[in-house]
Design a protein around this motif. Structure first.
Motif, PDB file in Angstrom:
ATOM      1  N   UNK A 142       0.910  -1.139  -0.081  1.00 48.19           N
ATOM      2  CA  UNK A 142       0.063  -0.018  -0.131  1.00 48.19           C
ATOM      3  C   UNK A 142       0.738   1.216   0.041  1.00 48.19           C
ATOM      4  N   UNK A 143       0.632   1.984  -1.224  1.00 49.58           N
ATOM      5  CA  UNK A 143       1.800   3.076  -1.169  1.00 49.58           C
ATOM      6  C   UNK A 143       0.893   4.300  -1.817  1.00 49.58           C
ATOM      7  N   UNK A 144       0.488   5.107  -0.678  1.00 51.64           N
ATOM      8  CA  UNK A 144      -0.162   6.493  -1.091  1.00 51.64           C
ATOM      9  C   UNK A 144       0.581   7.698  -0.190  1.00 51.64           C
ATOM     10  N   UNK A 145       0.173   8.732  -0.759  1.00 51.51           N
ATOM     11  CA  UNK A 145       0.529  10.087   0.093  1.00 51.51           C
ATOM     12  C   UNK A 145       1.937  10.221  -0.268  1.00 51.51           C
ATOM     13  N   UNK A 146       2.393  10.164  -1.674  1.00 52.11           N
ATOM     14  CA  UNK A 146       3.744  10.377  -1.723  1.00 52.11           C
ATOM     15  C   UNK A 146       3.888  11.347  -2.798  1.00 52.11           C
ATOM     16  N   UNK A 147       4.479  12.560  -2.560  1.00 52.23           N
ATOM     17  CA  UNK A 147       4.766  13.826  -3.203  1.00 52.23           C
ATOM     18  C   UNK A 147       5.961  13.291  -4.480  1.00 52.23           C
ATOM     19  N   UNK A 148       6.517  12.243  -4.274  1.00 53.47           N
ATOM     20  CA  UNK A 148       7.490  12.008  -5.163  1.00 53.47           C
ATOM     21  C   UNK A 148       8.048  10.378  -4.877  1.00 53.47           C
ATOM     22  N   UNK A 149       8.783   9.907  -5.746  1.00 54.99           N
ATOM     23  CA  UNK A 149       9.339   8.798  -5.575  1.00 54.99           C
ATOM     24  C   UNK A 149      10.990   8.649  -6.017  1.00 54.99           C
ATOM     25  N   UNK A 150      11.427   7.787  -5.474  1.00 56.99           N
ATOM     26  CA  UNK A 150      13.167   7.708  -5.731  1.00 56.99           C
ATOM     27  C   UNK A 150      13.515   6.247  -5.993  1.00 56.99           C
ATOM     28  N   UNK A 151      14.667   5.888  -5.972  1.00 51.75           N
ATOM     29  CA  UNK A 151      14.957   4.492  -5.969  1.00 51.75           C
ATOM     30  C   UNK A 151      14.695   3.767  -4.723  1.00 51.75           C
ATOM     31  N   UNK A 152      14.649   4.513  -3.817  1.00 47.90           N
ATOM     32  CA  UNK A 152      14.216   3.759  -2.452  1.00 47.90           C
ATOM     33  C   UNK A 152      12.879   3.160  -2.277  1.00 47.90           C
ATOM     34  N   UNK A 153      12.256   4.112  -2.759  1.00 42.57           N
ATOM     35  CA  UNK A 153      10.579   3.539  -2.934  1.00 42.57           C
ATOM     36  C   UNK A 153      10.423   2.571  -3.935  1.00 42.57           C
ATOM     37  N   UNK A 154      11.173   2.700  -5.181  1.00 46.47           N
ATOM     38  CA  UNK A 154      11.135   1.732  -6.267  1.00 46.47           C
ATOM     39  C   UNK A 154      11.556   0.490  -5.679  1.00 46.47           C
ATOM     40  N   UNK A 155      12.641   0.348  -4.714  1.00 39.73           N
ATOM     41  CA  UNK A 155      13.114  -0.871  -4.338  1.00 39.73           C
ATOM     42  C   UNK A 155      12.178  -1.545  -3.555  1.00 39.73           C
ATOM     43  N   UNK A 156      11.272  -0.739  -2.646  1.00 40.20           N
ATOM     44  CA  UNK A 156      10.549  -1.522  -1.829  1.00 40.20           C
ATOM     45  C   UNK A 156       9.472  -1.885  -2.525  1.00 40.20           C
ATOM     46  N   UNK A 157       8.973  -1.442  -3.707  1.00 44.80           N
ATOM     47  CA  UNK A 157       7.835  -1.770  -4.525  1.00 44.80           C
ATOM     48  C   UNK A 157       8.248  -2.876  -5.489  1.00 44.80           C
ATOM     49  N   UNK A 158       9.488  -3.309  -5.720  1.00 47.08           N
ATOM     50  CA  UNK A 158       9.766  -4.400  -6.588  1.00 47.08           C
ATOM     51  C   UNK A 158       9.357  -5.661  -6.254  1.00 47.08           C
ATOM     52  N   UNK A 159       8.937  -6.437  -7.102  1.00 46.18           N
ATOM     53  CA  UNK A 159       8.761  -7.850  -6.933  1.00 46.18           C
ATOM     54  C   UNK A 159       7.452  -8.244  -6.112  1.00 46.18           C
ATOM     55  N   UNK A 160       6.476  -7.231  -6.432  1.00 50.46           N
ATOM     56  CA  UNK A 160       5.164  -7.437  -6.017  1.00 50.46           C
ATOM     57  C   UNK A 160       4.198  -8.248  -6.778  1.00 50.46           C
ATOM     58  N   UNK A 161       3.209  -8.831  -6.281  1.00 52.88           N
ATOM     59  CA  UNK A 161       2.127  -9.524  -6.886  1.00 52.88           C
ATOM     60  C   UNK A 161       0.967  -8.702  -7.041  1.00 52.88           C
ATOM     61  N   UNK A 162       0.717  -7.625  -6.140  1.00 48.33           N
ATOM     62  CA  UNK A 162      -0.204  -6.683  -6.303  1.00 48.33           C
ATOM     63  C   UNK A 162       0.329  -5.443  -5.527  1.00 48.33           C
TER      64      UNK A 162
END
Length: 265
Positions: A142-162
């Motif tokens: 669950x990833x909301x309320x983000x003004x921007x994203x970076x490599x750190x956020x991308x890394x935490x969202x890699x390899x998801x099923x949903x």
């Protein structure tokens, strides 16, 4: 693993995560009555909830937390900064301090057999986080309320099923809309909210053979339309240079006010 939206929007958020041995709410930003009714839609009840994970202290994420906690005494999980702000919020009312469990960014913890990973997000709150859930070889976030994203956020969202991901506003609607300029700047700033286009760009960074279910959430009532968010995201995926197209993924838009988007995987 199951996931459902009870409400997801700029006026209130409450999400339900379920696994074989645990039921968790992410945020409680709507009334107790609406949470109870929403959970009933999915054959669950607040008596069965093992914990409430709070992303941050803004009212659309905690407005129902006080009433729910006073009736059901459900453990609450949040960062130190978020807990401090909740305890200061007179609108929430008194909450038993013993219900609070302090968590830290990037420090995993288990709820039943589910590994929960809180990770930092860029938002104008005290110590906001998003959440990733891993169990039995399946992953969602669950990833909301983000003004921007970076490599750190991308890394935490890699390899998801949903994933439930923020698609808050259409840039043009926000620019010409009725909001004061200061509020518009807040929304499109680096500590505000993701636009439809930026959401699509982030999805292109995390799409994989595994990611089959995408829920667009936290839509603004004033500055977005469900059909506009849906079509913009599809266009961003289809126009990208990657190997995937929008038809490869199930894309749904969470209702701002009603239970929606029940998924199993």
């Amino acid at each position: 693993m199951k996931f459902s939206s009870i409400a997801s929007g700029s006026k209130g958020n409450c999400l339900l995560y379920e696994n074989n041995d645990v039921k968790l709410l992410v945020d409680a930003g709507i009334s107790k009555k609406r949470i109870e009714e929403g959970m009933s839609e999915y054959g669950s009840s607040l008596e069965e909830v093992n914990g409430i994970l709070i992303t941050h202290e803004h009212s659309d994420h905690i407005s129902g937390l006080g009433v729910v906690s006073r009736k059901y005494h459900i453990p609450i999980y949040a960062t130190k900064g978020t807990i401090s702000k909740i305890l200061e919020d007179s609108k929430v009312g008194t909450i038993d301090r013993n219900l609070f469990n302090e968590i830290e960014e990037n420090k995993d913890f288990y709820m039943g057999s589910t590994l929960v990973t809180p990770f930092s997000i860029s938002h104008d709150a005290a110590q906001p986080v998003a959440y990733r859930f891993d169990s039995d070889g399946k992953s969602m976030a669950v990833a909301t309320d983000m003004g921007m994203y970076d490599d750190y956020i991308i890394g935490n969202l890699k390899g998801l099923d949903a994933v439930l991901i923020e698609s808050n506003h259409d840039i043009n609607m926000l620019q010409i809309g009725p909001y004061p300029y200061a509020l518009k700047r807040r929304i499109w700033g680096n500590k505000g909210h993701l636009s439809n286009e930026t959401c699509g760009n982030l999805l292109n960074e995390i799409i994989s053979d595994r990611l089959k279910k995408v829920i667009l959430g936290h839509l603004s009532k004033e500055n977005n339309l469900p059909e506009l968010a849906y079509e913009t995201i599809r266009n961003e995926i289809n126009m990208a240079d990657g190997n995937y197209c929008a038809d490869d993924i199930s894309i749904q838009v969470a209702s701002r006010t009603e239970p929606s988007c029940h998924i199993e995987f």
